[in-house]
Design an enzyme around this catalytic site. Sequence first.
Site, PDB file in Angstrom:
ATOM      1  N   GLY A 197       0.839  -1.204   0.000  1.00  0.00           N
ATOM      2  CA  GLY A 197       0.000   0.000   0.000  1.00  0.00           C
ATOM      3  C   GLY A 197       0.868   1.246   0.000  1.00  0.00           C
ATOM      4  O   GLY A 197       0.535   2.235   0.641  1.00  0.00           O
ATOM      5  N   GLY A 198       1.967   1.195  -0.743  1.00  0.00           N
ATOM      6  CA  GLY A 198       2.889   2.332  -0.775  1.00  0.00           C
ATOM      7  C   GLY A 198       2.620   3.284  -1.931  1.00  0.00           C
ATOM      8  O   GLY A 198       3.370   4.224  -2.147  1.00  0.00           O
TER       9      GLY A 198
ATOM     10  N   ILE B  98      -0.290   7.281   3.641  1.00  0.00           N
ATOM     11  CA  ILE B  98       0.745   7.072   4.664  1.00  0.00           C
ATOM     12  C   ILE B  98       1.860   6.160   4.132  1.00  0.00           C
ATOM     13  O   ILE B  98       3.044   6.394   4.384  1.00  0.00           O
ATOM     14  CB  ILE B  98       0.090   6.478   5.944  1.00  0.00           C
ATOM     15  CG1 ILE B  98      -0.835   7.521   6.589  1.00  0.00           C
ATOM     16  CG2 ILE B  98       1.150   6.001   6.935  1.00  0.00           C
ATOM     17  CD1 ILE B  98      -1.735   6.979   7.704  1.00  0.00           C
TER      18      ILE B  98
ATOM     19  N   TYR C 290     -13.545  -2.274  11.001  1.00  0.00           N
ATOM     20  CA  TYR C 290     -12.190  -1.736  10.840  1.00  0.00           C
ATOM     21  C   TYR C 290     -11.457  -1.788  12.193  1.00  0.00           C
ATOM     22  O   TYR C 290     -10.302  -2.225  12.274  1.00  0.00           O
ATOM     23  CB  TYR C 290     -12.307  -0.298  10.318  1.00  0.00           C
ATOM     24  CG  TYR C 290     -10.991   0.417  10.155  1.00  0.00           C
ATOM     25  CD1 TYR C 290     -10.105   0.052   9.146  1.00  0.00           C
ATOM     26  CD2 TYR C 290     -10.646   1.471  11.002  1.00  0.00           C
ATOM     27  CE1 TYR C 290      -8.892   0.724   8.986  1.00  0.00           C
ATOM     28  CE2 TYR C 290      -9.446   2.143  10.849  1.00  0.00           C
ATOM     29  CZ  TYR C 290      -8.570   1.765   9.838  1.00  0.00           C
ATOM     30  OH  TYR C 290      -7.378   2.428   9.692  1.00  0.00           O
TER      31      TYR C 290
HETATM   32  N1  LIG Z   1      -5.768   7.816   7.161  1.00  0.00           N
HETATM   33  C1  LIG Z   1      -6.053   7.613   8.439  1.00  0.00           C
HETATM   34  O1  LIG Z   1      -6.710   8.441   9.103  1.00  0.00           O
HETATM   35  C2  LIG Z   1      -5.525   6.389   9.139  1.00  0.00           C
HETATM   36  C3  LIG Z   1      -5.602   6.361  10.541  1.00  0.00           C
HETATM   37  C4  LIG Z   1      -5.119   5.246  11.195  1.00  0.00           C
HETATM   38  C5  LIG Z   1      -4.577   4.193  10.487  1.00  0.00           C
HETATM   39  N2  LIG Z   1      -4.532   4.251   9.130  1.00  0.00           N
HETATM   40  C6  LIG Z   1      -3.948   3.102   8.443  1.00  0.00           C
HETATM   41  O2  LIG Z   1      -2.843   3.562   7.675  1.00  0.00           O
HETATM   42  C7  LIG Z   1      -2.698   2.742   6.511  1.00  0.00           C
HETATM   43  C8  LIG Z   1      -2.714   3.613   5.271  1.00  0.00           C
HETATM   44  O3  LIG Z   1      -3.917   4.349   5.266  1.00  0.00           O
HETATM   45  P1  LIG Z   1      -4.116   5.557   4.232  1.00  0.00           P
HETATM   46  O4  LIG Z   1      -5.200   6.415   4.810  1.00  0.00           O
HETATM   47  O5  LIG Z   1      -2.801   6.136   3.855  1.00  0.00           O
HETATM   48  O6  LIG Z   1      -4.746   4.742   3.002  1.00  0.00           O
HETATM   49  P2  LIG Z   1      -4.970   5.155   1.462  1.00  0.00           P
HETATM   50  O7  LIG Z   1      -4.749   6.609   1.253  1.00  0.00           O
HETATM   51  O8  LIG Z   1      -6.277   4.559   1.091  1.00  0.00           O
HETATM   52  O9  LIG Z   1      -3.818   4.324   0.738  1.00  0.00           O
HETATM   53  C9  LIG Z   1      -3.914   2.937   0.803  1.00  0.00           C
HETATM   54  C10 LIG Z   1      -2.829   2.309  -0.024  1.00  0.00           C
HETATM   55  O10 LIG Z   1      -3.006   0.890   0.027  1.00  0.00           O
HETATM   56  C11 LIG Z   1      -3.234   0.386  -1.284  1.00  0.00           C
HETATM   57  N3  LIG Z   1      -4.131  -0.755  -1.173  1.00  0.00           N
HETATM   58  C12 LIG Z   1      -5.416  -0.783  -0.807  1.00  0.00           C
HETATM   59  N4  LIG Z   1      -5.892  -2.033  -0.820  1.00  0.00           N
HETATM   60  C13 LIG Z   1      -4.856  -2.823  -1.195  1.00  0.00           C
HETATM   61  C14 LIG Z   1      -4.703  -4.212  -1.399  1.00  0.00           C
HETATM   62  N5  LIG Z   1      -5.729  -5.062  -1.253  1.00  0.00           N
HETATM   63  N6  LIG Z   1      -3.490  -4.678  -1.783  1.00  0.00           N
HETATM   64  C15 LIG Z   1      -2.446  -3.841  -1.967  1.00  0.00           C
HETATM   65  N7  LIG Z   1      -2.534  -2.517  -1.794  1.00  0.00           N
HETATM   66  C16 LIG Z   1      -3.728  -2.017  -1.427  1.00  0.00           C
HETATM   67  C17 LIG Z   1      -3.775   1.573  -2.073  1.00  0.00           C
HETATM   68  O11 LIG Z   1      -3.576   1.455  -3.459  1.00  0.00           O
HETATM   69  P3  LIG Z   1      -4.731   0.822  -4.415  1.00  0.00           P
HETATM   70  O12 LIG Z   1      -6.048   1.338  -3.910  1.00  0.00           O
HETATM   71  O13 LIG Z   1      -4.371   1.305  -5.776  1.00  0.00           O
HETATM   72  O14 LIG Z   1      -4.596  -0.636  -4.256  1.00  0.00           O
HETATM   73  C18 LIG Z   1      -2.903   2.679  -1.493  1.00  0.00           C
HETATM   74  O15 LIG Z   1      -1.600   2.610  -2.025  1.00  0.00           O
HETATM   75  C19 LIG Z   1      -3.840   1.723   6.585  1.00  0.00           C
HETATM   76  O16 LIG Z   1      -3.378   0.557   7.202  1.00  0.00           O
HETATM   77  C20 LIG Z   1      -4.871   2.419   7.456  1.00  0.00           C
HETATM   78  O17 LIG Z   1      -5.719   1.500   8.094  1.00  0.00           O
HETATM   79  C21 LIG Z   1      -4.990   5.322   8.431  1.00  0.00           C
END
Ligand SMILES: NC(=O)c1ccc[n+]([C@@H]2O[C@H](COP(=O)([O-])OP(=O)(O)OC[C@H]3O[C@@H](n4cnc5c(N)ncnc54)[C@H](OP(=O)(O)O)[C@@H]3O)[C@@H](O)[C@H]2O)c1
Length: 242
Positions: free
Chosen positions: A14-15, A19, A151
């Site tokens: 998920g890079g 994040i 979640y």
């Molecule tokens: N944002 C927040 O407020 C927050 C708070 C606490 C924790 N987190 C955690 O931080 C992490 C990143 O969150 P984020 O908000 O940065 O997410 P994001 O903006 O949705 O980015 C998610 C990344 O993961 C990829 N992804 C999604 N599903 C995937 C799969 N099945 N296989 C491989 N790649 C996949 C996406 O690319 P594609 O969609 O193209 O696959 C994207 O690169 C997650 O674990 C989330 O639970 C986020």
Amino acid sequence: MSNAFHDKVAVVTGGSAGIGHVTARKIAEGGGTVYITGRDQDAVTAAAADIPGDVIGVRADSRSADDLDRLFAQVERRSGRLDVLVVNAAAIATAPLGTITENVIRTVFDVNITGTIMSVQKALPLLADGGVVVLTGSMAAHKASRGRSLYAASKAGIRALARTWALELTPRGIRVNVVSPGPTDTPGIAQLAATAEEREALIATMGTGTPMTRAATAAAPRPANRSTRCAARSPAGPPCTS
Ligand SMILES: NC(=O)c1ccc[n+]([C@@H]2O[C@H](COP(=O)([O-])OP(=O)(O)OC[C@H]3O[C@@H](n4cnc5c(N)ncnc54)[C@H](OP(=O)(O)O)[C@@H]3O)[C@@H](O)[C@H]2O)c1
């Protein structure tokens, strides 16, 4: 510039956004080689090109055993080993009790739990002794938020997995830790809202319970140029020269 990752090889699942993308940038800035994943080939290629350094985009869905096998085979072929594994890919879903469908249960647990277990297990043969595993958890594992029970449960599961794996991997000197971000403005959060206005409101609401009363941003801080730094200083202070 830090040299913290000099000669290290990392995978950030998920890079390609949010994040995970900032995490990959930090590793590359520190001199490491980084493999980033996502489900969309174009997005992953563009995201890798956006980070200066040795960054390789690999299309890999964390739910697919075949994709993960291909990912780690590529890392082995090109780099020979792995030092740092960041398991960050996750599904974020909102489903209040009473509206939860089988499909949403499967989506959240397939990515967040099954995908995490498979990512770590398939990386293990390649992971160097003394290496590092970082799982992205969430404050949601500790703090209730309406509609986020699935979640939250998945992220609580991440903590439980990490504690056990840390114990099991001690003989190899591999550390396993969880980072638990608070609310962060990312593409993943943005897609929970239907309109730009809804997104602004959501981000504002998310931040209210934090000490800074605002959501974090996933954007990498860039060094301010001289005029920005000088503009930020008090006019009553000494002349700005740097
Ligand atoms: N944002 C927040 O407020 C927050 C708070 C606490 C924790 N987190 C955690 O931080 C992490 C990143 O969150 P984020 O908000 O940065 O997410 P994001 O903006 O949705 O980015 C998610 C990344 O993961 C990829 N992804 C999604 N599903 C995937 C799969 N099945 N296989 C491989 N790649 C996949 C996406 O690319 P594609 O969609 O193209 O696959 C994207 O690169 C997650 O674990 C989330 O639970 C986020």
